[in-house]
Design a protein around this motif. Structure first.
Motif, mmCIF file in Angstrom:
data_model
loop_
_atom_site.group_PDB
_atom_site.id
_atom_site.type_symbol
_atom_site.label_atom_id
_atom_site.label_comp_id
_atom_site.label_asym_id
_atom_site.label_seq_id
_atom_site.Cartn_x
_atom_site.Cartn_y
_atom_site.Cartn_z
ATOM 1 N N ASP A 164 0.810 -1.216 0.000
ATOM 2 C CA ASP A 164 0.000 0.000 0.000
ATOM 3 C C ASP A 164 0.845 1.268 0.000
ATOM 4 O O ASP A 164 0.320 2.369 0.114
ATOM 5 N N ARG A 166 3.218 2.204 2.227
ATOM 6 C CA ARG A 166 3.792 2.593 3.511
ATOM 7 C C ARG A 166 5.168 1.949 3.700
ATOM 8 O O ARG A 166 5.471 0.919 3.116
ATOM 9 N N CYS A 168 7.870 0.137 6.171
ATOM 10 C CA CYS A 168 7.911 -0.683 7.377
ATOM 11 C C CYS A 168 9.369 -0.941 7.749
ATOM 12 O O CYS A 168 10.182 -1.303 6.893
ATOM 13 N N ILE A 198 5.753 1.385 11.388
ATOM 14 C CA ILE A 198 5.264 1.702 10.038
ATOM 15 C C ILE A 198 5.189 3.211 9.892
ATOM 16 O O ILE A 198 4.689 3.913 10.781
ATOM 17 N N PHE A 199 5.703 3.695 8.764
ATOM 18 C CA PHE A 199 5.658 5.128 8.462
ATOM 19 C C PHE A 199 4.703 5.353 7.307
ATOM 20 O O PHE A 199 4.895 4.820 6.209
ATOM 21 N N ASP A 200 3.633 6.121 7.549
ATOM 22 C CA ASP A 200 2.662 6.467 6.516
ATOM 23 C C ASP A 200 3.172 7.700 5.779
ATOM 24 O O ASP A 200 3.234 8.800 6.344
ATOM 25 N N THR A 201 3.545 7.532 4.517
ATOM 26 C CA THR A 201 4.138 8.631 3.762
ATOM 27 C C THR A 201 3.121 9.722 3.449
ATOM 28 O O THR A 201 3.506 10.863 3.185
ATOM 29 N N GLN A 204 2.621 11.249 7.042
ATOM 30 C CA GLN A 204 3.941 11.449 7.639
ATOM 31 C C GLN A 204 3.903 11.170 9.140
ATOM 32 O O GLN A 204 4.417 11.944 9.948
ATOM 33 N N TRP A 206 4.396 8.058 12.203
ATOM 34 C CA TRP A 206 4.875 6.745 12.601
ATOM 35 C C TRP A 206 3.825 6.051 13.470
ATOM 36 O O TRP A 206 3.079 6.713 14.194
#
Length: 371
Positions: A164, A166, A168, A198-201, A204, A206
């Motif tokens: 998706d 993101r 990890c 997990i970092f959601d781009t 932004q 964590w």
């Protein structure tokens, strides 16, 4: 080349396509020659028709930038890092940590620390001396903070892009020092990071990802060979100079369950860490690495996950030909369109703190790269 400068741009682009466009290896050496001869030809060589990716490279910092790191000699490691000791020791007190912080900053000739050292000579008592050190550490190396539940700053973590989009990350760690006895002898310890983040781009942010199952042992996800094979993130080998592995674990990125993978060959390859790795046709390849006894490897191994649904993997050594690269660790190995792989960098660590680097680039599989 000078005589060809008067040619129309379309003609020069056609020439460059002949030189670079159909190349089976990276044409950087050719580009360097063009750059030294003519800036005009070098500019044309970066056109989308020759190097489609060259003009689309852009770096952007997504997380807060800090001056220092909150671990090691600068700041005592804290949760979620977990300490791994190979011998009895006692943790440094706050005063010990502050002194160690100043010593390391002076050793690295950090100018604010050198300025502080001259001021400390005027301190009238120990309390004033320690207060200035605390202020220095808090100002120059502030506690790490970030958006959301950010992971601690560590070395040698593994990262993968989820389907998706993101990011990890898992594993990694850092070194620190503790008191071994009343005579203030220092011993080195490893603080390892066993959790998944997990970092959601897009946002932004964590977040800490909860996992189930049997986690890999200490430092198995430190300097390991790893790749995403289907829905399983496979970790192979790994460790550091006090603990190395040749076993494999997998993390299901849908159920977030850890599983130990049974290896068809229990004793092969030799336990190692910092092996260079890449994925090719559904298998994980690992080259080189370092063992516990300061031995370096230059062999190539393949991990086949054909029975991964039964938590079984098969490993076998790949027979290579040509000029084999010298044994080393901490290299990178990159799959280039399933046609060849690029091996870059690495070296051998020598007693006394010297790292003998190897900046040669070598190709494996079917082609050899120019750079």
């Amino acid at each position: 080349m000078d005589a060809a400068d008067g040619l129309p741009p379309e003609t020069r682009l056609h020439i460059l396509r002949c030189v670079c466009g159909a190349a089976t290896s990276l044409p950087s050496q050719t580009l360097r020659v063009l750059a030294t001869v003519s800036t005009g030809w070098y500019g044309l060589s970066l056109s989308a028709a020759i190097l489609p990716f060259a003009r689309h490279l852009h770096c952007r910092l997504l997380t807060p930038n800090h001056n220092g790191k909150r671990f090691g000699e600068v700041w005592p490691p804290d949760e979620p890092l977990q300490v791994y000791r190979t011998q009895a020791s006692q943790t440094l007190g706050d005063q010990d940590m502050l002194i160690r912080c100043l010593q390391m900053c002076l050793h690295r000739r950090f100018q604010p620390a050198m300025d502080l050292y001259s001021q400390l000579e005027e301190a009238t008592n120990l309390e004033s001396w320690m207060r200035q050190l605390r202020d220095f550490r808090a100002r120059q190396f502030p506690p790490t903070s970030g958006p959301g539940e950010a992971p601690p700053p560590v070395w040698c973590a593994a990262a993968v892009v989820l389907p998706d989009g993101r990011l990890c990350v898992v594993g990694g760690g850092c070194y620190s020092y503790e008191l071994a006895n009343a005579q203030s002898s220092l011993v080195e310890v490893l603080w390892h990071q066993p959790h998944v983040y997990i970092f959601d781009t897009a946002s932004q942010q964590w977040s800490h990802q909860v996992t189930t199952g049997a986690q890999p042992p200490v430092a198995h996800a430190y300097a390991s060979a790893h790749t995403l094979l289907g829905t399983r993130w496979v970790f192979w080998c790994g460790g550091y100079y006090c603990q190395a592995y040749n076993t494999a674990f997998s993390l299901d990125i849908e159920t977030w369950e850890w599983r130990a993978m049974r290896n068809s060959s229990e004793h092969q390859p030799s336990p190692r860490y910092f092996a260079a790795s890449f994925e090719h046709l559904g298998a994980l390849y690992a080259w080189g690495g370092r063992s516990l006894k300061d031995k370096y490897f230059n062999d190539l191994w393949r991990l086949d996950r054909s029975r991964a649904h039964q938590d079984v993997v098969h490993t076998d050594e790949m027979i290579t030909s040509g000029s084999c690269p010298p044994a080393r660790f901490a290299s990178t190995l990159t799959n280039c369109d399933d046609r060849f792989a690029i091996l870059f960098g690495g070296g051998q660590w020598k007693t006394g703190g010297r790292f003998l680097t190897d900046s040669k680039v070598t190709g494996s599989h079917s082609q050899t790269a120019d750079t």
